[in-house]
Design an enzyme around this catalytic site. Sequence first.
Site, PDB file in Angstrom:
ATOM      1  N   CYS A 130       8.541  -6.726 -25.939  1.00  0.00           N
ATOM      2  CA  CYS A 130       9.313  -7.977 -25.894  1.00  0.00           C
ATOM      3  C   CYS A 130      10.316  -8.048 -27.052  1.00  0.00           C
ATOM      4  O   CYS A 130      11.320  -7.353 -27.026  1.00  0.00           O
ATOM      5  CB  CYS A 130       8.385  -9.171 -25.837  1.00  0.00           C
ATOM      6  SG  CYS A 130       9.213 -10.662 -25.235  1.00  0.00           S
ATOM      7  N   HIS A 240       4.736  -7.849 -21.364  1.00  0.00           N
ATOM      8  CA  HIS A 240       3.619  -7.863 -22.318  1.00  0.00           C
ATOM      9  C   HIS A 240       2.349  -7.217 -21.755  1.00  0.00           C
ATOM     10  O   HIS A 240       1.544  -7.906 -21.144  1.00  0.00           O
ATOM     11  CB  HIS A 240       3.266  -9.314 -22.674  1.00  0.00           C
ATOM     12  CG  HIS A 240       4.234  -9.960 -23.599  1.00  0.00           C
ATOM     13  ND1 HIS A 240       4.088  -9.925 -24.961  1.00  0.00           N
ATOM     14  CD2 HIS A 240       5.365 -10.662 -23.357  1.00  0.00           C
ATOM     15  CE1 HIS A 240       5.078 -10.585 -25.536  1.00  0.00           C
ATOM     16  NE2 HIS A 240       5.875 -11.043 -24.582  1.00  0.00           N
ATOM     17  N   GLU A 242      -0.222  -6.408 -23.387  1.00  0.00           N
ATOM     18  CA  GLU A 242      -1.404  -6.847 -24.148  1.00  0.00           C
ATOM     19  C   GLU A 242      -1.920  -8.215 -23.718  1.00  0.00           C
ATOM     20  O   GLU A 242      -3.017  -8.603 -24.089  1.00  0.00           O
ATOM     21  CB  GLU A 242      -1.091  -6.842 -25.654  1.00  0.00           C
ATOM     22  CG  GLU A 242      -0.344  -8.059 -26.187  1.00  0.00           C
ATOM     23  CD  GLU A 242       1.086  -8.186 -25.689  1.00  0.00           C
ATOM     24  OE1 GLU A 242       1.622  -7.206 -25.118  1.00  0.00           O
ATOM     25  OE2 GLU A 242       1.669  -9.279 -25.850  1.00  0.00           O
TER      26      GLU A 242
END
Length: 313
Positions: A130, A240, A242
């Site tokens: 990001c 993202h 994660e």
Amino acid sequence: MIHFFYLACLFTVTDSAFSKRFGAPIKNNDRPIIGVLAQDVFNATPQRNAYIAASYVKFLESAGARVIPVMINKTEDEYKRLFKSINGVLFPGGGVSLKSSKYSKTATIFYRLALEANSKGDYFPVWGTCLGFEMLTLLTSGESLLSHTNTKGVALPLNFTDDVRDGRLFKEFPEELLKSLATERLTVNSHQWSITTENFAKSEKLKSFYRVLSTNSDGQNEFVSTMEAYNFPIYATQWHPEKNAFVWRRPYIPHSGRAIETGFYTAHFFISEARKSFHSFRSVKEERKALIYNYKPEYTGKLSAFEQIYYFD
Ligand SMILES: *[C@@H]1O[C@H](CO)[C@@H](O)[C@H](O)[C@H]1NC(C)=O
Ligand SMILES: *[C@@H]1O[C@H](CO)[C@@H](O)[C@H](O)[C@H]1NC(C)=O
């Protein structure tokens, strides 16, 4: 060029003191340590000048790495020493300035060190997520080419490019997962800025440096969502990986089995790259002192977009 790095890596391995010490040639460093860049806190207070969202730490740990926080506001010499101690660096997402923050200053140093090291055959992977992705576009092109997109909170299927076949990042992903990635909303976008495919194509520096692996669209503008450097182990996602397994604060974050696999295989790829790096701390004591286990994440509950955050002085 992939072959070049592979050879360079083997070369380092056979040559390393580590393999000499243990006799047999060792192909991988199975104890990789990743530096995660901290970033400036907006309303900084004493003891809370910088933070790391715990999701990045868990993401890397889930794939077999340990983490150290890369603090902001250190000297260049301290960063150089740290660079030689770790096996990869992750520039996380966030909301700080790409030009004037301490995050950007630190990322600039690590990017330069990574280019230098890799050029000499000292394998060192870099990951940007990001804001980290956006940072890398700026570092490589030397100019801000970002545009506003309406992508503040949405999960999207990846639109893979034809070049993905020549790429490295998705190569070991299971076939079924790749099909799901292309058709289901598995990748979380949480950004206002993007590099449109149009601006990307206009930049010679970006075009010659990065292979675009996937794109996405906000309905108006198409933007680059996954890229990897052709000749360096540098990888970046505007999405993202994660969040899927480790962040629950937003309704658009997918938590399906496929969503969790997406996060895992992404982390697994990056850590596989880190296992090709043979940097190490000078002593076990120094390593122990640097590990993120020395810090406690805080439960930030409703106050934040994250469940848990590490704060640093
Ligand atoms: C650390 O931050 C202070 C305050 O912003 C600044 O004056 C100093 O130069 C910084 N040190 C380094 C090494 O960047
Ligand atoms: C995927 O990318 C191609 C090539 O840019 C484009 O023609 C197509 O419309 C995109 N598909 C979606 C669903 O965005």
